[in-house]
Design an enzyme around this catalytic site. Structure first.
Site, PDB file in Angstrom:
ATOM      1  N   HIS A  19      28.586   7.280  65.059  1.00  0.00           N
ATOM      2  CA  HIS A  19      29.635   6.601  64.308  1.00  0.00           C
ATOM      3  C   HIS A  19      31.034   6.913  64.845  1.00  0.00           C
ATOM      4  O   HIS A  19      31.931   6.080  64.739  1.00  0.00           O
ATOM      5  CB  HIS A  19      29.506   6.947  62.822  1.00  0.00           C
ATOM      6  CG  HIS A  19      28.293   6.322  62.201  1.00  0.00           C
ATOM      7  ND1 HIS A  19      27.527   6.955  61.243  1.00  0.00           N
ATOM      8  CD2 HIS A  19      27.707   5.104  62.428  1.00  0.00           C
ATOM      9  CE1 HIS A  19      26.526   6.155  60.902  1.00  0.00           C
ATOM     10  NE2 HIS A  19      26.610   5.034  61.603  1.00  0.00           N
ATOM     11  N   HIS A  42      20.125  -3.081  64.232  1.00  0.00           N
ATOM     12  CA  HIS A  42      19.276  -2.300  63.313  1.00  0.00           C
ATOM     13  C   HIS A  42      20.195  -1.681  62.258  1.00  0.00           C
ATOM     14  O   HIS A  42      20.475  -0.484  62.275  1.00  0.00           O
ATOM     15  CB  HIS A  42      18.499  -1.229  64.075  1.00  0.00           C
ATOM     16  CG  HIS A  42      17.544  -1.790  65.088  1.00  0.00           C
ATOM     17  ND1 HIS A  42      17.959  -2.285  66.316  1.00  0.00           N
ATOM     18  CD2 HIS A  42      16.199  -1.963  65.046  1.00  0.00           C
ATOM     19  CE1 HIS A  42      16.902  -2.727  66.986  1.00  0.00           C
ATOM     20  NE2 HIS A  42      15.825  -2.541  66.239  1.00  0.00           N
ATOM     21  N   SER A 104      26.387   2.231  59.581  1.00  0.00           N
ATOM     22  CA  SER A 104      27.182   1.529  60.582  1.00  0.00           C
ATOM     23  C   SER A 104      27.853   0.269  60.040  1.00  0.00           C
ATOM     24  O   SER A 104      29.023   0.007  60.364  1.00  0.00           O
ATOM     25  CB  SER A 104      26.311   1.175  61.795  1.00  0.00           C
ATOM     26  OG  SER A 104      25.749   2.338  62.359  1.00  0.00           O
ATOM     27  N   GLU A 122      18.427  -6.528  59.809  1.00  0.00           N
ATOM     28  CA  GLU A 122      17.613  -5.454  59.235  1.00  0.00           C
ATOM     29  C   GLU A 122      16.260  -6.030  58.829  1.00  0.00           C
ATOM     30  O   GLU A 122      16.181  -6.951  58.024  1.00  0.00           O
ATOM     31  CB  GLU A 122      18.303  -4.803  58.038  1.00  0.00           C
ATOM     32  CG  GLU A 122      17.485  -3.717  57.368  1.00  0.00           C
ATOM     33  CD  GLU A 122      16.937  -2.683  58.351  1.00  0.00           C
ATOM     34  OE1 GLU A 122      15.719  -2.403  58.303  1.00  0.00           O
ATOM     35  OE2 GLU A 122      17.728  -2.160  59.174  1.00  0.00           O
ATOM     36  N   ASP A 147      14.232  -9.399  63.053  1.00  0.00           N
ATOM     37  CA  ASP A 147      14.191  -8.437  64.146  1.00  0.00           C
ATOM     38  C   ASP A 147      15.470  -8.568  64.976  1.00  0.00           C
ATOM     39  O   ASP A 147      15.754  -9.632  65.537  1.00  0.00           O
ATOM     40  CB  ASP A 147      12.959  -8.724  65.005  1.00  0.00           C
ATOM     41  CG  ASP A 147      12.746  -7.707  66.096  1.00  0.00           C
ATOM     42  OD1 ASP A 147      13.678  -7.498  66.903  1.00  0.00           O
ATOM     43  OD2 ASP A 147      11.656  -7.122  66.167  1.00  0.00           O
ATOM     44  N   GLY A 148      16.227  -7.505  65.069  1.00  0.00           N
ATOM     45  CA  GLY A 148      17.487  -7.545  65.787  1.00  0.00           C
ATOM     46  C   GLY A 148      17.332  -7.727  67.284  1.00  0.00           C
ATOM     47  O   GLY A 148      18.202  -8.312  67.936  1.00  0.00           O
ATOM     48  N   ASP A 168      20.530   0.625  67.741  1.00  0.00           N
ATOM     49  CA  ASP A 168      20.007   1.963  67.432  1.00  0.00           C
ATOM     50  C   ASP A 168      18.701   1.859  66.649  1.00  0.00           C
ATOM     51  O   ASP A 168      18.646   2.171  65.471  1.00  0.00           O
ATOM     52  CB  ASP A 168      21.043   2.810  66.675  1.00  0.00           C
ATOM     53  CG  ASP A 168      21.447   2.189  65.349  1.00  0.00           C
ATOM     54  OD1 ASP A 168      21.379   0.956  65.223  1.00  0.00           O
ATOM     55  OD2 ASP A 168      21.807   2.942  64.424  1.00  0.00           O
TER      56      ASP A 168
END
Length: 284
Positions: A19, A42, A104, A122, A147-148, A168
């Site tokens: 972060h 994500h 995030s 997500e 799905d990212g 991530d």
């Protein structure tokens, strides 16, 4: 992984590194008025209770954000990047007690301007519902229960040709490592000038050890690789020793910022005498 819940790990040493890097990149992008798009592949739940059953199970935040929170309370002078990061965490805890940790998406919402865009992916149904409820109908924000890795290509290039990506995944299985490479390779074909931030765990998996070198091969325009090692592995060689951030097309200011900051973070977050850091760069 659909079983993965970041709430178990919220606010740990890996979140601190991830972060802080995210905030430095967004601060840099904010220096120009031209809008940009941030894609979080994500995104998680957006925020986490540090008093909840998940965070309390291992109390990982105590050795992460907890240490920095106490340093600030003691009046210790902090590096600018750490002070900036802690100010954002305080904003998420308006009563002055450390009971919540921003994910995030929350850090991003605090820094993005009205003209910027935020795209959040997500796949976990519960975390997606929490995330969608948290961001609500905020202007410029879209949340996808998808799905990212697959969704990233549809977000690039941004209309303004300015953008950043945070990737991530959980890496709980072996497949995420390969999917990171495949997804980034396609993203760079679509949007070569974007800033790509990839977080990875420092664990005893061959794929984790190989990932930085595989990412290097995707970075003809330059990269910055930072890693923070804070704790030893257990007696069987398991555990999260630390984590790394690999940034493709990094802001030119980021190397010097992290070179000054990493020794301080080793001192602040290190849990054994072998705590250390790594910083590597290849300029464009």
């Amino acid at each position: 992984m659909l079983a993965y819940r970041h709430a178990f790990h919220a606010g740990n040493h890996a979140d601190v590194l991830k972060h802080i890097v995210l905030m430095r990149v967004l601060r840099y992008l904010n220096q120009k008025d031209k809008p940009y798009r941030l894609v979080d592949t994500h995104a998680g739940a957006g925020g986490y209770s540090l008093e909840g059953q998940y965070a309390q199970k291992k109390n990982e935040y105590v050795e992460g954000i907890g240490r920095l929170w106490e340093k600030e309370k003691s009046g210790e002078e902090l590096p600018e990047a750490v002070a900036d990061y802690l100010a954002a965490v305080r904003q998420f805890n308006p009563d002055g007690k450390l009971t919540q940790y921003p994910g995030s998406p929350a850090f991003a919402q605090m820094l993005l301007r009205p003209q910027d865009q935020l795209r959040l992916f997500e796949l976990h149904n519960t975390d997606h519902r929490i995330l969608a409820s948290y961001v609500g109908d905020a202007k410029g924000v879209q949340v996808f229960n998808a799905d990212g890795f697959d969704g990233l290509k549809g977000q690039l290039p941004p209309p303004s040709r300015r953008g950043a990506v945070l990737m991530d995944p959980s890496y709980e299985g072996h497949h995420d490592y390969g999917r990171v490479i495949a997804s980034l390779r396609e993203a760079l074909l679509r949007f070569a000038e974007g800033v790509y931030m990839v977080w990875y765990p420092q664990v005893t998996k061959l794929e984790a050890a190989q990932l930085p070198r595989r990412l290097e091969a995707l970075a003809p325009k330059g990269f910055l690789h930072v890693r923070l090692t804070v704790q030893p592995l257990d007696s069987q060689g398991f555990g999260l020793a630390g984590s790394g951030m690999f940034i493709l097309n990094p802001p030119y200011t980021l190397h010097d910022e992290m070179a000054a900051l990493l020794p301080w973070l080793v001192e602040a977050l290190g849990q054994y005498d072998g705590a250390n850091y790594l910083i590597e760069q290849r300029a464009a």
